[in-house]
Scaffold this motif. Structure first.
Motif, short mmCIF file in Angstrom:
data_model
loop_
_atom_site.label_atom_id
_atom_site.label_comp_id
_atom_site.label_asym_id
_atom_site.label_seq_id
_atom_site.Cartn_x
_atom_site.Cartn_y
_atom_site.Cartn_z
N GLN A 80 0.78 -1.22 0.00
CA GLN A 80 0.00 0.00 0.00
C GLN A 80 0.82 1.28 0.00
O GLN A 80 0.38 2.30 -0.46
N GLY A 81 2.03 1.23 0.55
CA GLY A 81 2.83 2.44 0.61
C GLY A 81 2.49 3.34 1.77
O GLY A 81 3.30 4.14 2.22
N MET A 82 1.27 3.20 2.32
CA MET A 82 0.84 3.96 3.49
C MET A 82 0.19 2.99 4.46
O MET A 82 -0.49 2.04 4.05
N HIS A 83 0.36 3.22 5.75
CA HIS A 83 -0.28 2.36 6.75
C HIS A 83 -1.75 2.77 6.93
O HIS A 83 -2.12 3.94 6.74
N ASN A 84 -2.57 1.80 7.30
CA ASN A 84 -3.99 2.08 7.55
C ASN A 84 -4.38 1.76 8.98
O ASN A 84 -5.56 1.60 9.28
N ALA A 85 -3.40 1.64 9.87
CA ALA A 85 -3.68 1.30 11.26
C ALA A 85 -2.58 1.85 12.16
O ALA A 85 -1.54 2.30 11.69
N PHE A 86 -2.84 1.79 13.47
CA PHE A 86 -1.83 2.10 14.47
C PHE A 86 -1.09 0.81 14.83
O PHE A 86 -1.68 -0.27 14.82
N ALA A 87 0.19 0.92 15.18
CA ALA A 87 0.96 -0.18 15.75
C ALA A 87 1.55 0.32 17.06
O ALA A 87 2.31 1.30 17.06
N GLU A 88 1.21 -0.34 18.17
CA GLU A 88 1.62 0.13 19.50
C GLU A 88 2.17 -1.02 20.32
O GLU A 88 1.60 -2.12 20.33
N ALA A 89 3.27 -0.78 21.02
CA ALA A 89 3.86 -1.79 21.91
C ALA A 89 2.96 -2.01 23.12
O ALA A 89 2.65 -1.06 23.85
N MET A 90 2.54 -3.26 23.33
CA MET A 90 1.71 -3.59 24.48
C MET A 90 2.55 -3.72 25.75
O MET A 90 2.03 -3.58 26.86
N ASN A 91 3.83 -4.04 25.59
CA ASN A 91 4.77 -4.10 26.71
C ASN A 91 6.17 -3.81 26.15
O ASN A 91 6.29 -3.48 24.98
N ASP A 92 7.17 -3.89 26.99
CA ASP A 92 8.52 -3.61 26.51
C ASP A 92 8.88 -4.60 25.41
O ASP A 92 8.63 -5.81 25.54
N CYS A 93 9.46 -4.10 24.33
CA CYS A 93 9.71 -4.93 23.15
C CYS A 93 11.19 -4.92 22.74
O CYS A 93 11.90 -3.94 22.97
N LEU A 94 11.59 -6.02 22.13
CA LEU A 94 12.88 -6.14 21.47
C LEU A 94 12.58 -6.44 20.01
O LEU A 94 11.85 -7.39 19.70
N LEU A 95 13.13 -5.64 19.10
CA LEU A 95 12.80 -5.82 17.70
C LEU A 95 13.95 -5.44 16.79
O LEU A 95 14.90 -4.78 17.19
N CYS A 96 13.82 -5.89 15.55
CA CYS A 96 14.79 -5.57 14.51
C CYS A 96 14.09 -4.74 13.45
O CYS A 96 12.90 -4.97 13.15
N VAL A 97 14.79 -3.79 12.87
CA VAL A 97 14.21 -2.87 11.89
C VAL A 97 14.99 -2.96 10.58
O VAL A 97 16.22 -2.87 10.58
N MET A 98 14.26 -3.16 9.48
CA MET A 98 14.85 -3.18 8.14
C MET A 98 14.29 -2.03 7.33
O MET A 98 13.09 -1.76 7.37
N SER A 99 15.15 -1.36 6.57
CA SER A 99 14.69 -0.26 5.73
C SER A 99 13.93 -0.81 4.53
O SER A 99 14.09 -1.98 4.13
N ARG A 100 13.12 0.04 3.93
CA ARG A 100 12.35 -0.34 2.75
C ARG A 100 13.26 -0.83 1.62
O ARG A 100 13.00 -1.86 0.99
N SER A 101 14.36 -0.12 1.37
CA SER A 101 15.25 -0.50 0.28
C SER A 101 15.89 -1.86 0.54
O SER A 101 16.06 -2.66 -0.39
N ASP A 102 16.24 -2.15 1.81
CA ASP A 102 16.84 -3.43 2.13
C ASP A 102 15.83 -4.57 1.98
O ASP A 102 16.18 -5.66 1.53
N VAL A 103 14.59 -4.32 2.36
CA VAL A 103 13.55 -5.34 2.18
C VAL A 103 13.33 -5.61 0.70
O VAL A 103 13.24 -6.78 0.27
N GLU A 104 13.24 -4.56 -0.09
CA GLU A 104 13.03 -4.74 -1.53
C GLU A 104 14.18 -5.51 -2.17
O GLU A 104 13.97 -6.39 -3.02
#
Length: 227
Positions: free
Chosen positions: A94-118
């Motif tokens: 979609q290119g745009m999100h249609n919802a909220f994303a919120e941490a329900m508790n303390d989180c550990l996560l990894c982040v990938m850029s759009r270009s790296d995913v593509e």
């Protein structure tokens, strides 16, 4: 946010299903192009109409995807559990999100850029297929939830939710959900969820402690869920 060392990051990425067939060299490239970090409960990762530039991969904690009605009532679309991804709709579609994303508790996560995913999708088609599978499962869950909201009573919805959480956590003891969390997941008010939980307890279907629910009678909950 606090950042974690590279060894922990690579070990984590190896355990994520969508990356299961990456080579050692590809994993090392992932290490160079991704960031792993922690965040606190209540962190908003994105909201409707935000442009999508990253894909999130959850290691620990839970993330809630939801929409808000015009009067501010929350409708939970999905609860993201460890080992899964979110933000994929904006990245691959979609290119745009249609919802909220919120941490329900303390989180550990990894982040990938759009270009790296593509780039990863183009070089490794099985990864693209697994991301599509995640999207399909999430859509199916959303459709089932909408059907439950339309046709099932609140006790049936809550019984279904408790049984699903039991399966996800692999135990009759469910941790980490407040009455507010449960209410939002079934589209009702906290007071109504609390009253229904107390009715389940009175009928010896469950026992309740602080952020902990023990399921005593799964068959009884299944009967409620079917009514």
């Amino acid at each position: 946010m606090a950042f974690l060392d590279a060894d922990n990051k690579i070990n984590y990425l190896r355990m994520v299903d969508i990356f299961q067939d990456l080579s050692k060299e590809e994993m090392q490239e992932m290490d160079r192009t991704t960031t792993m970090s922690t965040c606190r409960r209540g962190k908003i990762f994105y909201q409707p109409e935000d442009a999508s530039e990253v894909l999130f991969i959850l290691k620990k904690g839970r993330v809630q995807l939801y929409r808000l009605s015009p009067d501010g009532k929350k409708l939970v679309i999905s609860t993201i559990e460890p080992g899964s991804i979110f933000g994929e709709m904006g990245i691959v579609g979609q290119g745009m999100h249609n919802a909220f994303a919120e941490a329900m508790n303390d989180c550990l996560l990894c982040v990938m850029s759009r270009s790296d995913v593509e780039r990863l999708i183009l070089n490794k088609p099985p990864v693209a297929l697994r991301i599509m599978n995640v999207m399909a499962q999430r859509l199916s869950q959303a459709e089932a939830q909408l059907e439950d909201l339309a046709f099932k009573s609140i006790p049936a919805r809550l019984a279904l939710l408790l049984l699903r959480l039991r399966d996800e956590q692999g135990s009759d003891r469910i941790y980490g959900f407040t009455h507010q969390d449960l209410a939002e997941a079934i589209g009702t008010y906290r007071e109504t969820a609390t009253q229904t939980l107390n009715e389940f307890k009175a009928n010896h279907l469950i026992d309740i402690s602080r952020k902990r629910i023990d399921i005593l009678d799964p068959a009884g909950l299944e009967h409620v869920a079917e009514t």
